[in-house]
Design a protein around this motif. Structure first.
Motif, mmCIF file in Angstrom:
data_model
loop_
_atom_site.group_PDB
_atom_site.id
_atom_site.type_symbol
_atom_site.label_atom_id
_atom_site.label_comp_id
_atom_site.label_asym_id
_atom_site.label_seq_id
_atom_site.Cartn_x
_atom_site.Cartn_y
_atom_site.Cartn_z
ATOM 1 N N GLU A 159 0.815 -1.213 0.000
ATOM 2 C CA GLU A 159 0.000 0.000 0.000
ATOM 3 C C GLU A 159 0.850 1.266 0.000
ATOM 4 O O GLU A 159 0.654 2.164 -0.830
ATOM 5 C CB GLU A 159 -0.945 0.013 1.207
ATOM 6 N N ASP A 160 1.788 1.375 0.928
ATOM 7 C CA ASP A 160 2.605 2.591 1.014
ATOM 8 C C ASP A 160 3.447 2.784 -0.241
ATOM 9 O O ASP A 160 3.622 3.907 -0.730
ATOM 10 C CB ASP A 160 3.502 2.544 2.249
ATOM 11 N N PHE A 161 3.978 1.678 -0.770
ATOM 12 C CA PHE A 161 4.795 1.746 -1.980
ATOM 13 C C PHE A 161 3.958 2.264 -3.146
ATOM 14 O O PHE A 161 4.399 3.145 -3.895
ATOM 15 C CB PHE A 161 5.354 0.360 -2.302
ATOM 16 N N ASP A 238 5.565 -12.605 1.534
ATOM 17 C CA ASP A 238 7.005 -12.335 1.504
ATOM 18 C C ASP A 238 7.397 -11.592 0.227
ATOM 19 O O ASP A 238 8.219 -10.668 0.263
ATOM 20 C CB ASP A 238 7.790 -13.646 1.592
ATOM 21 N N LEU A 239 6.828 -12.002 -0.898
ATOM 22 C CA LEU A 239 7.211 -11.393 -2.168
ATOM 23 C C LEU A 239 6.836 -9.920 -2.227
ATOM 24 O O LEU A 239 7.568 -9.113 -2.817
ATOM 25 C CB LEU A 239 6.567 -12.145 -3.336
ATOM 26 N N MET A 240 5.729 -9.544 -1.618
ATOM 27 C CA MET A 240 5.352 -8.131 -1.620
ATOM 28 C C MET A 240 6.436 -7.291 -0.957
ATOM 29 O O MET A 240 6.775 -6.194 -1.427
ATOM 30 C CB MET A 240 3.997 -7.935 -0.930
ATOM 31 N N THR A 241 7.002 -7.800 0.115
ATOM 32 C CA THR A 241 8.082 -7.086 0.800
ATOM 33 C C THR A 241 9.366 -7.123 -0.020
ATOM 34 O O THR A 241 10.060 -6.106 -0.171
ATOM 35 C CB THR A 241 8.326 -7.711 2.184
ATOM 36 N N LYS A 242 9.691 -8.296 -0.569
ATOM 37 C CA LYS A 242 10.939 -8.456 -1.318
ATOM 38 C C LYS A 242 10.939 -7.611 -2.595
ATOM 39 O O LYS A 242 11.993 -7.112 -3.018
ATOM 40 C CB LYS A 242 11.156 -9.929 -1.672
ATOM 41 N N MET A 243 9.774 -7.440 -3.225
ATOM 42 C CA MET A 243 9.715 -6.635 -4.441
ATOM 43 C C MET A 243 10.079 -5.185 -4.152
ATOM 44 O O MET A 243 10.776 -4.543 -4.941
ATOM 45 C CB MET A 243 8.324 -6.728 -5.069
ATOM 46 N N ILE A 244 9.603 -4.689 -3.037
ATOM 47 C CA ILE A 244 9.920 -3.307 -2.665
ATOM 48 C C ILE A 244 11.410 -3.175 -2.372
ATOM 49 O O ILE A 244 12.074 -2.234 -2.817
ATOM 50 C CB ILE A 244 9.089 -2.875 -1.442
ATOM 51 N N GLU A 245 11.959 -4.132 -1.631
ATOM 52 C CA GLU A 245 13.379 -4.087 -1.265
ATOM 53 C C GLU A 245 14.283 -4.169 -2.500
ATOM 54 O O GLU A 245 15.337 -3.537 -2.554
ATOM 55 C CB GLU A 245 13.702 -5.239 -0.314
ATOM 56 N N GLY A 246 13.871 -4.948 -3.506
ATOM 57 C CA GLY A 246 14.720 -5.163 -4.674
ATOM 58 C C GLY A 246 14.417 -4.270 -5.855
ATOM 59 O O GLY A 246 15.012 -4.442 -6.932
ATOM 60 N N TYR A 247 13.520 -3.293 -5.662
ATOM 61 C CA TYR A 247 13.084 -2.480 -6.795
ATOM 62 C C TYR A 247 14.181 -1.571 -7.299
ATOM 63 O O TYR A 247 14.793 -0.817 -6.548
ATOM 64 C CB TYR A 247 11.870 -1.639 -6.392
#
Length: 365
Positions: A159-161, A238-247
């Motif tokens: 959401e925040d992203f 997990d992927l929702m978090t990892k996508m933001i971290e790796g963007y």
């Protein structure tokens, strides 16, 4: 007065059952009278562009007398849990390509027990050729919906992203970035199967559960163009978090195959993707409560062989080789969109379209 614990549990279970039955009843009513949702559009009825449209859409909608105003996902109609197929048109096209409609029709036709959701970011579709209306009439399990992206991402890890607009800032591919996060949010929220819209379904995909697609050498990646997970599955969370971290805005697929590959390699303790599958192996790899499927299940041809899908006379050969292995074919539209489809050519794509999207097939040329 404090209620006993057993009473609270019973009340909670009653509420869950009520909500589930209400949603099932609502979907049944909509299936019985779909005209309540799909109507001809007058300009005054078409919603004004959302804030995200100017970053995502070349044209938000084309208002014509042939427009069908679409129901809004999660406002007018809400998916049941875990019986869904999601396809996404994220470029705000009021007139999706015929190849996209072929994908939508094939999944609706071959998976009659599933609800097929064609999620479009345009508030209308152009019905000048009558195809959308004919498909909606033909397939009672098909839902063509628009979406308020804020609602879809609300109360998710994305959401925040999404609200920050980082997905469109400094990137040449805002549509791709949005599509990569939207598909995960939808499957996390409702559960089911996601597929790209440049595909054709060949057989019921629901025997495949909680899976990702891996590749033989030299592909060496986890693909995000097709996957299935039950709602609120930990992998999706997990992927929702990892996508933001790796963007990385300048890297195509940074929230797609690159993030998926890194995450699955770590989760499943895979040291080398090159040797993920033994030579000629078609056996899925189990990893906890998920499976990694070889690409022939849903990607029988790699992207660098996309022209093979359009070679005349190859359909019977394809079926002889892949009939017992492949659940769908992928067309790699960004590479193959210039290749012509010739009626009666019996190419792999023409044969698949003729058999699995018969309403759309005559329009594909």
């Amino acid at each position: 007065m404090k209620l006993p614990k057993k009473v609270l549990v019973v009340c909670f279970m009653f509420l869950v059952c009520f909500c589930y039955l209400w949603n099932e009843e609502s979907l049944t009513k909509l299936k019985n009278d779909r005209s309540l949702l799909y109507k001809r559009g007058e300009p005054s009825e078409i919603a004004p562009p959302m804030w995200w449209a100017k970053f995502l859409c070349k044209k938000y909608s084309k208002e014509t007398n042939n427009s069908i105003v679409l129901p809004v996902l999660m406002r007018d109609v809400t998916p049941s849990l875990d019986k869904n197929v999601f396809l996404i048109e994220s470029a705000c096209k009021a007139k999706p390509t015929y190849r996209a409609w072929c994908a939508v029709e094939s999944f609706s036709r071959v998976n009659p027990e599933a609800d097929v959701w064609f999620v479009i970011t345009s508030p209308t579709v152009d019905n000048a050729d009558g195809l959308p209306a004919r498909l909606l009439e033909r397939y009672s399990n098909l839902y063509v919906v628009t979406t308020d992206l804020e609602t879809v991402f609300k109360n998710t890890s994305l959401e925040d992203f999404f609200m920050s607009g980082l997905w469109h800032k400094g990137t040449p591919w805002p549509i791709i970035q949005l599509s990569d996060i939207l598909r995960v949010a939808l499957v996390w929220r409702f559960g089911g199967f996601y597929t790209d819209i440049d595909t054709v379904c060949l057989k019921d995909i629901f025997p495949l559960q909680n899976f990702v697609i891996g590749g033989h050498y030299p592909r060496n990646q986890i693909a995000n163009g097709a996957f299935h997970f039950l709602h609120h599955h930990q992998v999706m969370e997990d992927l929702m978090t990892k996508m933001i971290e790796g963007y990385k805005p300048s890297l195509w697929g940074s929230m797609g195959p690159f993030t998926w590959t890194r995450y699955i390699k770590k989760l499943c303790k895979i040291p080398d993707m090159q040797h993920l599958f033994p030579d000629n192996s078609s056996e899925p790899i189990k990893c906890g409560n998920i499976s990694i499927l070889p690409e022939e299940y849903l990607l029988p041809y790699p992207w660098w062989e996309f022209k093979q899908l359009y070679v005349p006379g190859k359909w019977q050969e394809f079926m002889a080789t892949f009939k017992n292995k492949s659940y769908s074919i992928h067309l790699y539209e960004n590479k193959s969109k210039g290749l012509k489809i010739i009626q009666g050519s019996d190419s792999i794509y023409e044969g698949a379209a003729r058999n699995f999207c018969p309403v759309t097939h005559p329009l594909l040329t």
